[in-house]
Design a protein around this motif. Structure first.
Motif, mmCIF file in Angstrom:
data_model
loop_
_atom_site.group_PDB
_atom_site.id
_atom_site.type_symbol
_atom_site.label_atom_id
_atom_site.label_comp_id
_atom_site.label_asym_id
_atom_site.label_seq_id
_atom_site.Cartn_x
_atom_site.Cartn_y
_atom_site.Cartn_z
ATOM 1 N N GLU A 32 -2.214 4.087 6.054
ATOM 2 C CA GLU A 32 -3.623 4.203 6.412
ATOM 3 C C GLU A 32 -4.054 2.934 7.148
ATOM 4 O OE1 GLU A 32 -6.255 5.614 3.209
ATOM 5 O OE2 GLU A 32 -4.438 5.940 2.010
ATOM 6 N N GLN A 90 -12.429 2.997 2.019
ATOM 7 C CA GLN A 90 -11.930 1.631 1.992
ATOM 8 C C GLN A 90 -12.607 0.806 0.896
ATOM 9 O OE1 GLN A 90 -12.817 -0.911 5.355
ATOM 10 N NE2 GLN A 90 -10.789 -1.861 5.249
ATOM 11 N N TYR A 93 -11.067 1.581 -2.420
ATOM 12 C CA TYR A 93 -9.797 0.871 -2.593
ATOM 13 C C TYR A 93 -10.051 -0.551 -3.085
ATOM 14 C CZ TYR A 93 -6.407 4.189 -0.555
ATOM 15 O OH TYR A 93 -5.562 5.254 -0.330
ATOM 16 N N ASN A 98 -6.976 -1.956 -5.206
ATOM 17 C CA ASN A 98 -5.837 -1.661 -4.330
ATOM 18 C C ASN A 98 -5.773 -2.609 -3.137
ATOM 19 O OD1 ASN A 98 -6.924 1.035 -5.573
ATOM 20 N ND2 ASN A 98 -4.753 1.387 -5.211
ATOM 21 N N ILE A 99 -6.933 -3.108 -2.701
ATOM 22 C CA ILE A 99 -6.989 -4.091 -1.619
ATOM 23 C C ILE A 99 -7.880 -5.246 -2.063
ATOM 24 C CG2 ILE A 99 -6.611 -2.333 0.155
ATOM 25 C CD1 ILE A 99 -9.577 -2.461 0.836
ATOM 26 N N VAL A 108 -3.260 0.012 4.602
ATOM 27 C CA VAL A 108 -2.957 0.415 3.227
ATOM 28 C C VAL A 108 -1.753 1.345 3.302
ATOM 29 C CG1 VAL A 108 -3.767 1.651 1.189
ATOM 30 C CG2 VAL A 108 -5.355 0.206 2.478
ATOM 31 N N SER A 111 -1.173 3.550 -0.829
ATOM 32 C CA SER A 111 -2.361 3.198 -1.610
ATOM 33 C C SER A 111 -2.415 1.732 -2.022
ATOM 34 C CB SER A 111 -2.484 4.106 -2.845
ATOM 35 O OG SER A 111 -2.435 5.469 -2.467
ATOM 36 N N GLN A 112 -1.619 0.861 -1.375
ATOM 37 C CA GLN A 112 -1.649 -0.567 -1.662
ATOM 38 C C GLN A 112 -1.811 -1.351 -0.350
ATOM 39 O OE1 GLN A 112 -1.728 -1.901 -4.770
ATOM 40 N NE2 GLN A 112 -1.669 0.199 -5.561
ATOM 41 N N GLU A 113 -2.562 -2.432 -0.432
ATOM 42 C CA GLU A 113 -2.793 -3.286 0.734
ATOM 43 C C GLU A 113 -1.476 -3.771 1.333
ATOM 44 O OE1 GLU A 113 -5.991 -6.818 1.731
ATOM 45 O OE2 GLU A 113 -5.027 -6.801 -0.236
ATOM 46 N N TRP A 114 -1.409 -3.751 2.666
ATOM 47 C CA TRP A 114 -0.207 -4.208 3.369
ATOM 48 C C TRP A 114 -0.607 -5.257 4.391
ATOM 49 C CZ3 TRP A 114 2.225 -2.907 8.401
ATOM 50 C CH2 TRP A 114 3.564 -3.326 8.476
#
Length: 234
Positions: A32, A90, A93, A98-99, A108, A111-114
């Motif tokens: 995402e 967002q 999240y 998640n972020i 994301v 479902s996890q921050e990248w």
């Protein structure tokens, strides 16, 4: 006696366009991107997402989606793809941990921050979680979806726009021609327990060259993507 020839009425079966997609048992990676046409730092992230259409495995092992947020619309350019619902996605999240915070561009994955993208990374760690098959059968505008997990979940179906161009006339990207792929144009959400049947609305026309569907399942109390499937509409 004169005979009147009456043409025979020949009935041909109506051709109904059909598509079917099925995931593997392994969780499909979902990428995402939270972005905005009003954000000057977003075009490189948009370009990266667009590059994924040329990678092996697109719509099979990974599905990209670009959610255009609306909280930059006030600075001079109204993003025609932006939605308050995508901004809320967002923000949720962030609330759920998640972020770390709300910002653009923001990636994301599963479902996890990248954040490694900002340090030059262009590959992510793929999921190997075994979650079961997700199957989608599209007949015309009638969609049937089956998920191996029969607990109560939410089904999400998004139209994605490919090959979109926008000439930005104001704001931080004034004078630029922006190109987009995997743009979320519309999302339908429905609760269910492993099986869903629904009639899809018509795909929005935003000048896209192609349209795709992204279909994913999440728990009723979370945005965590459990499994996803999708593909181009031909």
């Amino acid at each position: 006696m004169r005979r009147m020839l009456i043409p025979a009425l020949v009935l041909f079966p109506l051709l109904v366009h059909a598509e079917q997609w099925q995931s593997s048992n392994t969780q499909t990676d979902v990428i995402e991107l939270f972005t905005s046409e009003g954000c000057s730092s977003c075009p490189p992230a948009d370009a990266f997402l667009s590059s994924l259409k040329n990678r092996d495995g697109v719509f099979r092992t990974f599905i990209p989606m670009a959610f255009h947020v609306d909280y930059w619309n006030y600075i001079g350019w109204k993003d025609r793809f932006a939605s308050s619902e995508y901004s809320q996605r967002q923000r949720r999240y962030a609330r759920d941990g998640n972020i770390s915070q709300v910002y653009t561009p923001g990636f994301v994955i599963n479902s996890q921050e990248w954040r490694p993208w900002f340090r030059g990374a262009r590959n992510w760690e793929t999921s190997n979680e075994q979650v079961g098959n997700l199957t989608a059968d599209l007949q015309g505008n009638r969609l049937k979806v089956y998920f191996a997990d029969k607990t109560r979940n939410h089904l999400h179906v998004a139209y994605l726009g490919m090959g979109i161009e926008t000439q930005v006339k104001a704001g931080e990207n004034r004078g630029k021609t922006l190109t987009h792929d995997f743009v979320v144009l519309d999302v339908t959400t429905l609760p269910g327990e492993g099986e869903w049947q629904l009639k899809l609305p018509a795909a929005p026309d935003k000048g896209q060259q192609r349209t795709a569907l992204a279909i994913w399942v999440s728990p009723t109390d979370s945005q965590q993507v459990l499994q996803a499937v999708g593909g181009y509409l031909e």
